[in-house]
Write an enzyme that holds these catalytic residues in place. Structure first.
Site, PDB file in Angstrom:
ATOM      1  N   LYS A  35       0.838  -1.199   0.000  1.00  0.00           N
ATOM      2  CA  LYS A  35       0.000   0.000   0.000  1.00  0.00           C
ATOM      3  C   LYS A  35       0.878   1.255   0.000  1.00  0.00           C
ATOM      4  O   LYS A  35       2.095   1.176   0.226  1.00  0.00           O
ATOM      5  CB  LYS A  35      -0.926  -0.054   1.228  1.00  0.00           C
ATOM      6  CG  LYS A  35      -1.865  -1.275   1.225  1.00  0.00           C
ATOM      7  CD  LYS A  35      -2.781  -1.278   2.439  1.00  0.00           C
ATOM      8  CE  LYS A  35      -3.702  -2.491   2.430  1.00  0.00           C
ATOM      9  NZ  LYS A  35      -4.656  -2.468   3.579  1.00  0.00           N
ATOM     10  N   TYR A  83     -12.246  -3.315  -3.556  1.00  0.00           N
ATOM     11  CA  TYR A  83     -12.763  -3.270  -2.188  1.00  0.00           C
ATOM     12  C   TYR A  83     -14.290  -3.307  -2.132  1.00  0.00           C
ATOM     13  O   TYR A  83     -14.884  -2.824  -1.169  1.00  0.00           O
ATOM     14  CB  TYR A  83     -12.230  -2.031  -1.465  1.00  0.00           C
ATOM     15  CG  TYR A  83     -10.803  -2.180  -0.956  1.00  0.00           C
ATOM     16  CD1 TYR A  83     -10.443  -3.245  -0.117  1.00  0.00           C
ATOM     17  CD2 TYR A  83      -9.820  -1.257  -1.286  1.00  0.00           C
ATOM     18  CE1 TYR A  83      -9.141  -3.383   0.355  1.00  0.00           C
ATOM     19  CE2 TYR A  83      -8.509  -1.385  -0.810  1.00  0.00           C
ATOM     20  CZ  TYR A  83      -8.179  -2.450   0.014  1.00  0.00           C
ATOM     21  OH  TYR A  83      -6.892  -2.578   0.495  1.00  0.00           O
ATOM     22  N   ASN A 131      -1.858  -0.316   7.023  1.00  0.00           N
ATOM     23  CA  ASN A 131      -1.215  -1.556   7.481  1.00  0.00           C
ATOM     24  C   ASN A 131      -0.359  -2.224   6.405  1.00  0.00           C
ATOM     25  O   ASN A 131      -0.168  -3.437   6.410  1.00  0.00           O
ATOM     26  CB  ASN A 131      -2.265  -2.518   8.046  1.00  0.00           C
ATOM     27  CG  ASN A 131      -3.341  -2.846   7.026  1.00  0.00           C
ATOM     28  OD1 ASN A 131      -3.206  -2.504   5.842  1.00  0.00           O
ATOM     29  ND2 ASN A 131      -4.380  -3.522   7.461  1.00  0.00           N
ATOM     30  N   HIS A 146      -1.786  -5.698   1.387  1.00  0.00           N
ATOM     31  CA  HIS A 146      -3.011  -6.445   1.144  1.00  0.00           C
ATOM     32  C   HIS A 146      -2.629  -7.829   0.651  1.00  0.00           C
ATOM     33  O   HIS A 146      -1.691  -7.963  -0.135  1.00  0.00           O
ATOM     34  CB  HIS A 146      -3.866  -5.769   0.064  1.00  0.00           C
ATOM     35  CG  HIS A 146      -4.951  -6.660  -0.480  1.00  0.00           C
ATOM     36  ND1 HIS A 146      -6.169  -6.802   0.158  1.00  0.00           N
ATOM     37  CD2 HIS A 146      -4.980  -7.495  -1.554  1.00  0.00           C
ATOM     38  CE1 HIS A 146      -6.905  -7.680  -0.526  1.00  0.00           C
ATOM     39  NE2 HIS A 146      -6.204  -8.117  -1.568  1.00  0.00           N
ATOM     40  N   GLU A 165      -9.120 -10.714  -7.955  1.00  0.00           N
ATOM     41  CA  GLU A 165      -8.245  -9.541  -7.759  1.00  0.00           C
ATOM     42  C   GLU A 165      -7.091  -9.519  -8.770  1.00  0.00           C
ATOM     43  O   GLU A 165      -6.714  -8.459  -9.262  1.00  0.00           O
ATOM     44  CB  GLU A 165      -7.707  -9.544  -6.324  1.00  0.00           C
ATOM     45  CG  GLU A 165      -8.804  -9.300  -5.294  1.00  0.00           C
ATOM     46  CD  GLU A 165      -8.355  -9.536  -3.853  1.00  0.00           C
ATOM     47  OE1 GLU A 165      -7.164  -9.862  -3.624  1.00  0.00           O
ATOM     48  OE2 GLU A 165      -9.209  -9.391  -2.949  1.00  0.00           O
TER      49      GLU A 165
HETATM   50  P1  DAT Z   1      -7.353  -7.318   5.553  1.00  0.00           P
HETATM   51  O1  DAT Z   1      -6.576  -6.275   4.771  1.00  0.00           O
HETATM   52  O2  DAT Z   1      -6.579  -7.807   6.739  1.00  0.00           O
HETATM   53  O3  DAT Z   1      -7.876  -8.436   4.680  1.00  0.00           O
HETATM   54  P2  DAT Z   1     -10.049  -6.239   5.545  1.00  0.00           P
HETATM   55  O4  DAT Z   1     -10.201  -6.841   4.188  1.00  0.00           O
HETATM   56  O5  DAT Z   1     -11.069  -6.583   6.584  1.00  0.00           O
HETATM   57  O6  DAT Z   1      -8.613  -6.561   6.171  1.00  0.00           O
HETATM   58  O7  DAT Z   1     -10.055  -4.634   5.416  1.00  0.00           O
HETATM   59  C1  DAT Z   1      -9.428  -3.988   4.340  1.00  0.00           C
HETATM   60  C2  DAT Z   1      -8.601  -2.847   4.890  1.00  0.00           C
HETATM   61  O8  DAT Z   1      -9.450  -1.853   5.489  1.00  0.00           O
HETATM   62  C3  DAT Z   1      -7.651  -3.252   6.014  1.00  0.00           C
HETATM   63  O9  DAT Z   1      -6.426  -3.755   5.529  1.00  0.00           O
HETATM   64  C4  DAT Z   1      -7.492  -1.975   6.783  1.00  0.00           C
HETATM   65  C5  DAT Z   1      -8.854  -1.330   6.669  1.00  0.00           C
HETATM   66  N1  DAT Z   1      -9.714  -1.676   7.807  1.00  0.00           N
HETATM   67  C6  DAT Z   1     -10.373  -2.844   8.016  1.00  0.00           C
HETATM   68  N2  DAT Z   1     -11.098  -2.817   9.134  1.00  0.00           N
HETATM   69  C7  DAT Z   1     -10.909  -1.580   9.652  1.00  0.00           C
HETATM   70  C8  DAT Z   1     -11.403  -0.909  10.825  1.00  0.00           C
HETATM   71  N3  DAT Z   1     -12.257  -1.507  11.669  1.00  0.00           N
HETATM   72  N4  DAT Z   1     -10.982   0.356  11.065  1.00  0.00           N
HETATM   73  C9  DAT Z   1     -10.138   0.979  10.209  1.00  0.00           C
HETATM   74  N5  DAT Z   1      -9.649   0.421   9.096  1.00  0.00           N
HETATM   75  C10 DAT Z   1     -10.023  -0.838   8.817  1.00  0.00           C
HETATM   76 MG    MG Z   2      -9.232  -8.254   3.063  1.00  0.00          MG
END
Ligand code: DAT
Ligand code: MG
Length: 142
Positions: free
Chosen positions: A13, A53, A120, A123, A134
């Site tokens: 990212k 997303y 973070n 991805h 994807e």
């Molecule tokens: P991951 O990237 O671990 O698969 P995800 O698909 O649930 O997580 O979410 C996509 C991204 O969105 C994630 O990398 C960071 C952000 N995100 C997810 N949950 C969040 C939250 N509760 N608060 C803030 N950012 C969040």
């Molecule tokens: Mg995810």
């Protein structure tokens, strides 16, 4: 006999690119034993991010997430190897970088900056179906 192949989409990212961590992150993927079959620095647009997303549309962090992903270049990569989807998610660590374990990418390089979306670093696709979907979005035709 060759190994049963699986593919995953990895994104470094904009925070990871900005902080100069692309080399260290890709090195962990290679050191684990997976093969990188595509690597490209990209500027993601709204259309690509909305498709990527789609599962998060309507969540409170969705708009900040899309803005963050457009805040700078993203390094998109495809990695291959048996169980690479699960393996890369283990390397990445938990979504929340504060609780991601040390030893993981998010645990070692990430922190909570108190923003509306977690920054973070990476991805990784979460299933075979997501990975193929994807990869088709980021690397059409591959
Ligand atoms: P991951 O990237 O671990 O698969 P995800 O698909 O649930 O997580 O979410 C996509 C991204 O969105 C994630 O990398 C960071 C952000 N995100 C997810 N949950 C969040 C939250 N509760 N608060 C803030 N950012 C969040
Ligand atoms: Mg995810």
């Amino acid at each position: 006999m060759s190994e049963q192949s699986e593919r995953t989409l990895i994104l470094i990212k904009p925070d990871g690119v900005r902080r100069g961590l692309t080399g260290q992150i890709l090195a962990r993927v290679e050191a684990k034993g997976y093969t990188l079959t595509a690597v490209e620095l990209r500027d993601a647009d709204d259309q690509l991010l909305a498709a990527h997303y789609a599962e998060h549309e309507g969540k409170p962090f969705y708009a900040p997430l899309v803005e963050f992903m457009k805040s700078g270049p993203v390094l998109a990569a495809v990695a291959e190897g048996h169980r690479v989807i699960e393996g890369f998610r283990a390397l990445a660590g938990a979504t929340d970088p504060t609780s991601a374990l040390p030893g993981t990418i998010r645990g070692d390089f990430g922190r909570d900056w108190g923003l509306a979306v977690q920054q973070n670093l990476v991805h990784g696709s979460d299933s075979v179906a997501s990975a193929e979907r994807e990869i088709g979005l980021w690397f059409p035709g591959r």
